[in-house]
Design an enzyme around this catalytic site. Structure first.
Site, PDB file in Angstrom:
ATOM      1  N   LYS A  34       8.403 -11.187  -1.602  1.00 25.30           N
ATOM      2  CA  LYS A  34       7.507 -10.845  -2.709  1.00 25.30           C
ATOM      3  C   LYS A  34       6.144 -10.402  -2.177  1.00 25.30           C
ATOM      4  O   LYS A  34       5.840 -10.593  -0.994  1.00 25.30           O
ATOM      5  CB  LYS A  34       7.356 -12.065  -3.620  1.00 25.30           C
ATOM      6  N   TYR A 254     -26.808  -7.918   5.093  1.00 23.09           N
ATOM      7  CA  TYR A 254     -27.270  -8.199   3.734  1.00 23.09           C
ATOM      8  C   TYR A 254     -27.815  -9.620   3.629  1.00 23.09           C
ATOM      9  O   TYR A 254     -27.232 -10.556   4.190  1.00 23.09           O
ATOM     10  CB  TYR A 254     -26.114  -8.062   2.745  1.00 23.09           C
TER      11      TYR A 254
HETATM   12  C1  PLP Z   1       7.070 -17.955  -2.754  1.00 25.27           C
HETATM   13  C2  PLP Z   1       8.243 -18.818  -2.963  1.00 25.27           C
HETATM   14  C3  PLP Z   1       9.034 -19.205  -1.878  1.00 25.27           C
HETATM   15  C4  PLP Z   1       8.620 -18.991  -0.443  1.00 25.27           C
HETATM   16  O1  PLP Z   1       7.665 -19.980  -0.100  1.00 25.27           O
HETATM   17  P1  PLP Z   1       6.964 -20.079   1.328  1.00 25.27           P
HETATM   18  O2  PLP Z   1       6.058 -21.249   1.188  1.00 25.27           O
HETATM   19  O3  PLP Z   1       6.213 -18.804   1.528  1.00 25.27           O
HETATM   20  O4  PLP Z   1       8.009 -20.275   2.343  1.00 25.27           O
HETATM   21  C5  PLP Z   1      10.220 -19.870  -2.154  1.00 25.27           C
HETATM   22  N1  PLP Z   1      10.573 -20.165  -3.425  1.00 25.27           N
HETATM   23  C6  PLP Z   1       9.816 -19.842  -4.487  1.00 25.27           C
HETATM   24  C7  PLP Z   1      10.265 -20.211  -5.858  1.00 25.27           C
HETATM   25  C8  PLP Z   1       8.623 -19.173  -4.298  1.00 25.27           C
HETATM   26  O5  PLP Z   1       7.845 -18.872  -5.355  1.00 25.27           O
END
Ligand code: PLP
Length: 357
Positions: A34, A254
């Site tokens: 994702k 800044y």
């Molecule tokens: C993002 C996510 C993962 C992966 O988690 P990590 O901590 O990046 O390994 C797995 N399951 C769900 C439901 C998630 O939202």
């Protein structure tokens, strides 16, 4: 060449995948890709992980699933969409052959009634204590007692997500495990998936049939700090634009946020907010250059930072400094900026050139 760039080490990705597979024992490793593969490029990441044997992937959004399906072409990957069957998403989900991870009773109902005599593939997300997405155990019990409400569904996977896996001795881990076991007992034919990256480091009891690691594939340690089994995948680099000497008593940047206590040699680096450097990187942040960490001096700008290169002759315009990478682990850069590896990686710049290696 004055653009920042992100070198994506696909061999390191493959090595992390192998390490997580070893941790998973016989369980399937289904990568979470994702958020554009945690900022590294979902298509490139999924392509390599497919070559390494991954056959199931997780995305958050429908749009990510559609894009991933296009990127994978005719490869028969299972793509799970964690947002599930959101209103109006049915045609697109089916059109791209995506499997929704149904996470509420209304979603179960919508997907079930869409089936109309067919059986539609779905995963079921059970909330075991995170109170984010997923059916509560009581809701699941009602559901399995009413066959009509599931008869249009082919539920091949039951999923839950751990809230505190990065803190191994947190009592919620064991409680979620217990509730998950209770849930999967109600759907004995479905495969079971509980562990994210950190969950794979909690021991065999958390493995079940499938794990869904994300961050540790991309170089983040399971407990928010570097781990010996996990290699850096992303190297974020930016070039030095100029080197200058700041006289004692003068300030940089800044807000005149840093004043030279002594005459100081400073490199101005072509990296700023737009290159993914968070404002909070100062005062604790640093870059890696010529064998050492070089502290940031003064406030981060839109496109620039200043770093201390006192006693460093190699600092010349055009030389690349490392903002994140093998010498400056993403977890440590995140810690210095008061954030997480997740945020740093997913906020890597759109302006930066991505270079696959
Ligand atoms: C993002 C996510 C993962 C992966 O988690 P990590 O901590 O990046 O390994 C797995 N399951 C769900 C439901 C998630 O939202």
């Amino acid at each position: 060449m004055t653009d920042s760039r992100i070198l994506v080490d696909l061999d390191a990705l493959a090595a992390n995948h192998a390490a997580l597979r070893a941790r998973a024992g016989g369980a399937e490793v289904a990568p979470a890709v994702k958020a554009n593969g945690y900022g590294l490029g979902a298509a490139a990441v999924a392509d390599r992980l497919w070559a390494e044997g991954a056959r199931s992937f997780y995305v958050a959004r429908l749009s990510e699933g559609v894009a991933l399906r296009a990127a994978l072409g005719d490869r028969a990957a299972t793509i799970h969409v964690l947002d599930g069957a959101t209103p109006g998403s049915g045609d697109a989900l089916e059109g791209a052959n995506l499997v929704p991870v149904l996470n509420s009773l209304p979603q179960v109902e919508a997907w079930n009634s869409r089936a109309r005599g067919r059986r539609l593939k779905a995963a079921l997300h059970i909330d075991t204590g995170m109170n984010r997405l997923g059916l509560r155990l009581e809701e699941l019990k009602v559901l399995v007692g009413a066959v009509d409400r599931l008869k249009g569904l082919e539920i091949d996977l039951v999923v839950s997500h751990l809230a505190c896996a990065d803190t191994p001795d947190h009592p919620l881990n064991a409680r979620q495990l217990e509730r998950f076991q209770e849930a999967v007992a109600l759907l004995p034919d479905a495969r079971r998936s509980l562990a994210n990256s950190a969950g794979l480091f909690l021991g065999e009891a958390y493995r079940f049939d499938q794990a869904r690691p994300g961050i540790s594939l991309y170089g983040g340690g399971p407990e928010g700090r570097p781990h010996p089994e996990i290699r850096a995948v992303a190297t974020v680099e930016a070039p030095i634009l100029q080197v200058r000497v700041v006289p004692r008593g003068e300030s940089i940047g800044y807000g005149a946020g840093w004043t030279a206590p002594d005459t100081t040699r400073v490199a101005i680096v072509a990296a700023g907010y737009a290159d993914g450097v968070p404002r909070a990187a100062y005062p604790k942040g640093a870059v890696w250059f010529d064998g050492a960490r070089r502290p940031m001096l003064g406030r981060v700008s839109m496109d620039l930072i200043a770093v201390d290169i006192t006693d460093c002759d190699a600092a010349l315009p055009g030389a690349m400094v490392e903002l994140i990478g093998p010498h400056l682990p993403v977890d440590e850069a995140a810690e210095a900026a008061g954030t997480s590896a997740y945020e740093l990686l997913t906020r890597t710049s759109a302006r930066a050139t991505r270079v696959l290696r």
